[in-house]
Design an enzyme around this catalytic site. Structure first.
Site, short mmCIF file in Angstrom:
data_model
loop_
_atom_site.label_atom_id
_atom_site.label_comp_id
_atom_site.label_asym_id
_atom_site.label_seq_id
_atom_site.Cartn_x
_atom_site.Cartn_y
_atom_site.Cartn_z
N PHE A 305 0.83 -1.20 0.00
CA PHE A 305 0.00 0.00 0.00
C PHE A 305 0.86 1.25 0.00
CE2 PHE A 305 -2.96 -2.99 1.97
CZ PHE A 305 -4.14 -2.67 1.32
N ASP A 306 0.41 2.24 -0.75
CA ASP A 306 0.96 3.57 -0.55
C ASP A 306 0.25 4.09 0.71
OD1 ASP A 306 1.94 6.21 -1.12
OD2 ASP A 306 -0.12 6.67 -1.70
N LYS A 307 0.86 5.02 1.44
CA LYS A 307 0.21 5.46 2.68
C LYS A 307 -0.82 6.56 2.42
CE LYS A 307 2.13 8.23 5.81
NZ LYS A 307 1.15 9.29 6.04
#
Lengths: 628, 73
Positions: A305-307
């Protein structure tokens, strides 16, 4: 030959068959034979016509096989056989069409939501026009209960909109001036005027439908294999039936063999599952762009995941207002009035919060001054406000009491930015601002793990401190912080090289390279931003992570379903052919079993349409975070 | 080149795909005819100086598939 007439012919030949059975019981032999021949001719004609048409186009068809078989049966006086086969063939096709419609019902339901007309204002005149005649820049009026027919911005009015057509969300969203609305959504209550900036085929909704159509046509590896298989299979069967004839000298058995071997269920077994699966996704606001993507998604074991904007909401919010004098609302109003002049995003976040709480802005800031990097100073309603960080308070000579300082540090440790607000030289309150983790994130990640994801990793360009907070909150396996886009790509490449099947979820634009590198790219697209709809393999139409876990388990269920179907179809044909060669299966009974197997395959796929993983509505407590 | 989309009754036999695609692609001035099996549509690019959409419509009807709608863009 239209569908209505075919069903009529099927019904008539069915009745004649039933009558013939009656006559058989009553022992009227000649009448029975006449009825059977009549039934054969009535049901056989459309089959013959189709066979002939295909032949004229030099296409080999199952109708041709059936025609040959039926003529053969008539020739040797097997009237029961010929009538039964023609009827079963038509009836099977009829049932197939009906049940196939079911597997495609999701897409049809979407298409049926397409608006047909719009009310527009041109030269001060209100008129109702067809959707095709709405032009860019038109002012479109939508009253409560009506469908939005264009994409655009609200020019006046407020309304709650049911956006299920786009996002799969059934809870209405409230929208007002400047907000975007989409074609295909319905005004639940309220009245809005919208300036159209996308019409017709260019609207998000039209493109979703097109994407789903394309996705349903694109072949999965299983389908491609089956296609290749069918290409080898058909000639093989022809050769085999010739052999059968040479060895058995039994024309009837040979024809039966030919008809039974038709790869109906085989050809249809994988596509129906894929169509039902993709349809289910589309209805739940998940665009899965094809059968091959479905298969890849089912194999994923690592999710990255990107944050910002993916695990978190992507825009800072006021998480707490701590007021030392009077109601927080009053303090918020004063501070927001002062922050109207601020260009800093933290200031704007406070203004947004005030607007969200419907506070009215009455006072204009006087003598306003922005102190770069530290905050602002302004006079509101005769009071002197200084709002900002500790440096500003020190510069203004405002003392911060120990209890206030302790509170601020507590908030900062929880991942907030603490903003001090002072009135006339005294601290009046502390604002906490953070980019929150999405409320459904923890639950969605749990579901992903439960469905078989082994490793969940977060990548971010943010600072290590914040990243580790999020990682701890969500129980992530790995957290990598302070990354550039190319670092993200390298990490994903490394994961792939070590044999992981990686899905990368990002918010579409800045993560594009990483999304492209992963085995499966997921984009969180609120209402499907253009770029994400084009580049990602899977698009989540709402910003909800639990759609991801739904997509993942749906993909697994779809692939399972496809395997069951393929196995079943191949097995049935094998058993039937063995039965034919052993003289246990005859034309009519074989046809019946064959048609049944096709139906069972379709019915199995229909189960996917209703597939929902049991969603527990338990909302986790909202953890808090910051992206400063 | 123009694009045409025909809407047909629901298709149920996969063999119709090859039949329709083959027949259309054989025509002069038609490029890239594609049957959308699940949506019951036929998409084709055609050069309107050589062939008209109505002629393509006729071919599909002659193959035994009634055309319900026709959209040229």
């Amino acid at each position: 030959m239209n569908a209505k007439r075919t069903s009529l012919i099927t019904a008539i030949s069915g009745l004649l068959l039933a009558a013939a059975i009656g006559l058989h019981i009553a022992d009227f032999h000649d009448w029975k034979q006449t009825l059977l021949i009549l039934a054969t001719i009535i049901a056989g004609t459309p089959i013959l016509i189709k066979a002939f048409k295909a032949l004229r186009m030099k296409a080999f068809s199952i109708e041709l096989l059936v025609t040959i078989a039926v003529v053969g049966a008539l020739f040797i006086g097997e009237y029961v056989e010929s009538a039964a086969v023609t009827f079963l063939f038509l009836f099977g096709a009829f049932l197939e069409a009906r049940t196939l419609e079911k597997t495609r019902s999701s897409l049809k339901a979407l298409v049926d939501m397409t608006p047909l007309e719009a009310t527009v204002i041109r030269n001060d005149e209100t008129m109702i026009v067809s959707v095709d005649d709405v032009e860019l820049g038109d002012r479109v009026i939508i009253r409560s209960g009506e469908k939005v027919a264009v994409d655009g911005h609200i020019a006046t009015g407020t309304a709650t909109l049911n956006e299920a057509a786009i996002t799969g969300e059934s809870v209405p969203a409230s929208k007002t001036i400047e907000d975007r609305v989409f074609s295909g959504t319905i005004v639940d209550s309220g009245f809005i005027e919208v300036i159209a900036d996308r019409v017709g085929e260019d609207t998000t909704f039209a493109r979703i439908i097109e994407l789903v159509e394309e996705a349903q046509e694109s072949q999965s590896t299983t389908e491609k294999f089956l296609d290749r298989f069918a290409n080898i299979y058909t000639p093989t069967i022809v050769v085999l039936s010739v052999l059968v004839y040479i060895f058995s000298r039994n024309i009837e058995m040979t024809l039966t063999f030919l008809v039974i071997a038709c790869p109906g269920a085989l050809v249809i077994s994988a596509p129906v599952s894929i169509v039902a699966g993709i349809g289910n996704g589309a209805r739940n606001g998940v665009l899965i762009k094809g059968g091959d993507i479905m298969e890849k998604l089912a194999k994923i074991d690592t999710v990255v995941f990107d944050k910002t904007g993916t695990l978190t909401r992507g825009r800072p919010e006021v998480t707490d207002i701590h007021s030392f004098a009077g109601a927080p609302e009053n303090l918020l109003q004063l501070v927001a009035e002062a922050e109207m002049i601020s260009e800093h995003h933290l200031g704007q976040t406070i203004v947004r919060e005030a607007k969200k709480r419907n506070l009215s802005f009455v006072n204009e800031p006087q003598d306003a001054e922005i102190i770069r990097g530290n905050g602002i100073r302004a006079r509101i309603d005769g009071k002197l406000l200084a709002i900002g960080n500790r440096k500003l308070m020190a510069a203004e000579g405002i003392g911060i009491e120990e209890s206030v300082e302790a509170y601020a540090i507590r908030r900062e440790k929880a991942g907030n930015t603490a903003i001090f607000a002072s009135i006339d030289g005294k601290i009046a309150g502390v604002f906490s601002i953070a980019d929150r983790i999405r409320p459904e994130a923890a639950h969605a990640l749990q579901q992903l793990r439960a469905s078989g994801v082994k490793k969940i990793i977060m990548l971010t360009g943010d600072n290590r401190h914040t990243a580790e907070l999020v990682g701890a909150q969500l129980g992530l396996d790995e957290v990598h912080a302070e990354l550039l886009p190319e670092d993200k790509v390298a990490i994903i490449q490394k994961l792939k090289d070590t044999g992981h099947k990686v899905a990368m979820a990002g918010d579409g634009i800045n993560d594009a390279p990483a999304i492209a590198t992963a085995n499966i790219g997921l984009a969180m697209g609120k209402g499907g931003t253009d770029i994400s709809m084009e580049t990602a393999d899977v698009v989540l139409m709402t910003d909800r992570l639990n759609q991801f876990s739904h997509a993942y388990s749906l993909a697994k269920a779809t692939v399972r379903n496809m395997k069951q179907n393929t196995f079943f179809a191949v097995g049935t044909v094998g058993l039937l052919l063995a039965g034919v060669l052993l003289g246990k299966v005859f034309l009519a009974s074989g046809m019946l079993i064959h048609e049944l197997s096709v139906l069972i395959v379709i019915l199995n796929a229909i189960r996917l349409i209703r597939y929902t993983k049991r969603k527990s509505e338990s909302q986790q407590a909202e953890p808090i975070l910051v992206t400063e | 080149m123009k694009k045409v989309v025909f809407g047909l009754e629901p298709l149920s036999c996969p063999s119709c795909i090859k039949k329709i695609e083959g027949a259309l692609n054989k025509q002069n001035g038609v490029g890239d005819a594609k049957v959308l099996f699940h949506s019951g549509k036929v998409r084709a690019q055609f050069d309107d100086s050589i062939i008209q959409a109505d002629e393509l419509n006729k071919i599909i009807v002659n193959l035994g598939y009634p055309v319900l709608s026709q959209k040229v863009s």
